[in-house]
Design a protein around this motif. Structure first.
Motif, PDB file in Angstrom:
ATOM      1  N   LEU A 202       0.823  -1.211   0.000  1.00  0.00           N
ATOM      2  CA  LEU A 202       0.000   0.000   0.000  1.00  0.00           C
ATOM      3  C   LEU A 202       0.859   1.264   0.000  1.00  0.00           C
ATOM      4  O   LEU A 202       0.502   2.263  -0.646  1.00  0.00           O
ATOM      5  CB  LEU A 202      -0.936  -0.007   1.216  1.00  0.00           C
ATOM      6  CG  LEU A 202      -2.008  -1.101   1.233  1.00  0.00           C
ATOM      7  CD1 LEU A 202      -2.849  -0.998   2.501  1.00  0.00           C
ATOM      8  CD2 LEU A 202      -2.901  -1.006  -0.002  1.00  0.00           C
ATOM      9  N   LEU A 203       1.974   1.223   0.702  1.00  0.00           N
ATOM     10  CA  LEU A 203       2.855   2.394   0.736  1.00  0.00           C
ATOM     11  C   LEU A 203       3.519   2.616  -0.626  1.00  0.00           C
ATOM     12  O   LEU A 203       3.635   3.757  -1.085  1.00  0.00           O
ATOM     13  CB  LEU A 203       3.904   2.227   1.829  1.00  0.00           C
ATOM     14  CG  LEU A 203       3.365   2.293   3.269  1.00  0.00           C
ATOM     15  CD1 LEU A 203       4.455   1.945   4.273  1.00  0.00           C
ATOM     16  CD2 LEU A 203       2.785   3.675   3.556  1.00  0.00           C
ATOM     17  N   TYR A 204       3.948   1.528  -1.278  1.00  0.00           N
ATOM     18  CA  TYR A 204       4.489   1.672  -2.634  1.00  0.00           C
ATOM     19  C   TYR A 204       3.416   2.207  -3.584  1.00  0.00           C
ATOM     20  O   TYR A 204       3.684   3.050  -4.444  1.00  0.00           O
ATOM     21  CB  TYR A 204       5.005   0.333  -3.155  1.00  0.00           C
ATOM     22  CG  TYR A 204       6.359  -0.065  -2.638  1.00  0.00           C
ATOM     23  CD1 TYR A 204       7.491   0.690  -2.944  1.00  0.00           C
ATOM     24  CD2 TYR A 204       6.528  -1.207  -1.853  1.00  0.00           C
ATOM     25  CE1 TYR A 204       8.740   0.310  -2.464  1.00  0.00           C
ATOM     26  CE2 TYR A 204       7.773  -1.578  -1.375  1.00  0.00           C
ATOM     27  CZ  TYR A 204       8.869  -0.815  -1.684  1.00  0.00           C
ATOM     28  OH  TYR A 204      10.115  -1.180  -1.212  1.00  0.00           O
ATOM     29  N   LEU A 205       2.197   1.722  -3.414  1.00  0.00           N
ATOM     30  CA  LEU A 205       1.094   2.184  -4.256  1.00  0.00           C
ATOM     31  C   LEU A 205       0.813   3.660  -4.020  1.00  0.00           C
ATOM     32  O   LEU A 205       0.512   4.403  -4.956  1.00  0.00           O
ATOM     33  CB  LEU A 205      -0.168   1.356  -3.969  1.00  0.00           C
ATOM     34  CG  LEU A 205      -1.382   1.639  -4.848  1.00  0.00           C
ATOM     35  CD1 LEU A 205      -1.061   1.374  -6.310  1.00  0.00           C
ATOM     36  CD2 LEU A 205      -2.571   0.780  -4.406  1.00  0.00           C
ATOM     37  N   ALA A 206       0.936   4.101  -2.774  1.00  0.00           N
ATOM     38  CA  ALA A 206       0.724   5.514  -2.460  1.00  0.00           C
ATOM     39  C   ALA A 206       1.779   6.385  -3.150  1.00  0.00           C
ATOM     40  O   ALA A 206       1.459   7.457  -3.696  1.00  0.00           O
ATOM     41  CB  ALA A 206       0.771   5.722  -0.949  1.00  0.00           C
ATOM     42  N   ILE A 207       3.034   5.926  -3.127  1.00  0.00           N
ATOM     43  CA  ILE A 207       4.088   6.669  -3.825  1.00  0.00           C
ATOM     44  C   ILE A 207       3.775   6.768  -5.309  1.00  0.00           C
ATOM     45  O   ILE A 207       3.914   7.831  -5.932  1.00  0.00           O
ATOM     46  CB  ILE A 207       5.454   5.987  -3.616  1.00  0.00           C
ATOM     47  CG1 ILE A 207       5.857   5.998  -2.141  1.00  0.00           C
ATOM     48  CG2 ILE A 207       6.527   6.685  -4.454  1.00  0.00           C
ATOM     49  CD1 ILE A 207       7.112   5.198  -1.845  1.00  0.00           C
ATOM     50  N   THR A 208       3.312   5.656  -5.885  1.00  0.00           N
ATOM     51  CA  THR A 208       2.983   5.635  -7.309  1.00  0.00           C
ATOM     52  C   THR A 208       1.836   6.585  -7.629  1.00  0.00           C
ATOM     53  O   THR A 208       1.886   7.336  -8.618  1.00  0.00           O
ATOM     54  CB  THR A 208       2.620   4.211  -7.747  1.00  0.00           C
ATOM     55  OG1 THR A 208       3.723   3.339  -7.494  1.00  0.00           O
ATOM     56  CG2 THR A 208       2.263   4.170  -9.227  1.00  0.00           C
ATOM     57  N   ALA A 209       0.784   6.562  -6.798  1.00  0.00           N
ATOM     58  CA  ALA A 209      -0.372   7.425  -7.044  1.00  0.00           C
ATOM     59  C   ALA A 209       0.015   8.900  -6.972  1.00  0.00           C
ATOM     60  O   ALA A 209      -0.373   9.704  -7.827  1.00  0.00           O
ATOM     61  CB  ALA A 209      -1.461   7.116  -6.033  1.00  0.00           C
ATOM     62  N   ILE A 210       0.791   9.259  -5.957  1.00  0.00           N
ATOM     63  CA  ILE A 210       1.245  10.648  -5.830  1.00  0.00           C
ATOM     64  C   ILE A 210       2.139  11.029  -7.004  1.00  0.00           C
ATOM     65  O   ILE A 210       2.051  12.145  -7.545  1.00  0.00           O
ATOM     66  CB  ILE A 210       1.983  10.843  -4.487  1.00  0.00           C
ATOM     67  CG1 ILE A 210       1.014  10.660  -3.318  1.00  0.00           C
ATOM     68  CG2 ILE A 210       2.634  12.220  -4.427  1.00  0.00           C
ATOM     69  CD1 ILE A 210       1.682  10.625  -1.960  1.00  0.00           C
ATOM     70  N   SER A 211       2.985  10.098  -7.424  1.00  0.00           N
ATOM     71  CA  SER A 211       3.875  10.358  -8.556  1.00  0.00           C
ATOM     72  C   SER A 211       3.088  10.583  -9.836  1.00  0.00           C
ATOM     73  O   SER A 211       3.436  11.460 -10.643  1.00  0.00           O
ATOM     74  CB  SER A 211       4.844   9.189  -8.743  1.00  0.00           C
ATOM     75  OG  SER A 211       5.658   9.012  -7.601  1.00  0.00           O
TER      76      SER A 211
END
Length: 231
Positions: A202-211
């Motif tokens: 989920l944290l990696y996904l959050a970085i991706t979404a923000i990116s």
């Protein structure tokens, strides 16, 4: 609510380090990739061949192999070479430096191809008009070509960033306490691998979404003042 048993802070510490490593590596990759792209375009034949060998080798070898080669193999090679020369040398590479250095070298090769393609996509009339106005090649590149190159390159560089962020998980193998390494420590300590590895997802996904949001905004900013032809 998942029970992190007091290990939630460990994930957050790992997240901060992951983002730091990714940003530092991306900045290095952009600088080295741009230089490599200019070398491919304008260097003498020998220089072009060397850069082509570099990009082909790096893009053709798995990231994990290169990471192990630099972190474990390079110090051993230097020590063995020094020993043959009669010197007693002990060498180790800081995991943080090794992680950033390896990711920079790897993704500079991909950024190089993005920049080269962006340069080739520029209308030649832009360059010719700048020369007609009396601008020298350096000023022409800095003032005319580079800003337009970035507009063409942003989508490709965005993809490089996304892949680089995921590749930071590989540096857990050299004991750097980034997100994946800390998630593994927490999972082993609590015997809750699903909880902590899913939280890492989920944290990696959050970085991706923000990116992705940031990339879309950058692309709109880079496209300001341009118009598309309508049929």
């Amino acid at each position: 609510m998942p029970d992190f048993q007091g290990y939630g802070w460990l994930l957050l510490d790992g997240l901060v380090l992951t983002v730091g490593v990714a940003i530092a590596s991306m900045l290095g990759a952009l600088a080295l990739g741009l230089l490599a792209a200019l070398g491919k375009l304008f260097a003498p034949r020998a220089g072009k061949i060397l850069i082509e060998v570099y990009t082909t080798f790096v893009r053709g070898v798995p990231e994990l192999v290169l990471l192990l080669l630099i972190y474990y193999g390079l110090p051993t090679l230097v020590q063995n070479t020094a020993a043959k020369a009669g010197y007693d040398l002990s060498l180790s590479i800081n995991p943080f430096v090794a992680g950033i250095g390896t990711l920079t070298v790897i993704y500079a090769a991909f950024a190089c191809e993005v920049f080269r393609a962006a340069y080739l996509a520029l209308p030649p009339g832009q360059r010719e008009a700048a020369y007609a106005l009396g601008l020298n090649p350096v000023i022409t590149f800095r003032k005319v070509e580079l800003p337009q190159m970035m507009r063409y390159a942003l989508p490709g560089l965005g993809n490089v960033w996304m892949v680089l962020v995921k590749a930071t998980a590989l540096i857990s193998i050299i004991q750097l306490p980034e997100l994946m390494r800390n998630a593994d420590i927490a999972a082993r300590s609590t015997r809750q691998p699903f909880t902590f590895f899913f939280a890492a997802c989920l944290l990696y996904l959050a970085i991706t979404a923000i990116s992705m949001l940031g990339q879309a905004r950058l692309e709109r900013w880079a496209a300001r003042g341009t118009t598309e032809a309508k049929s």
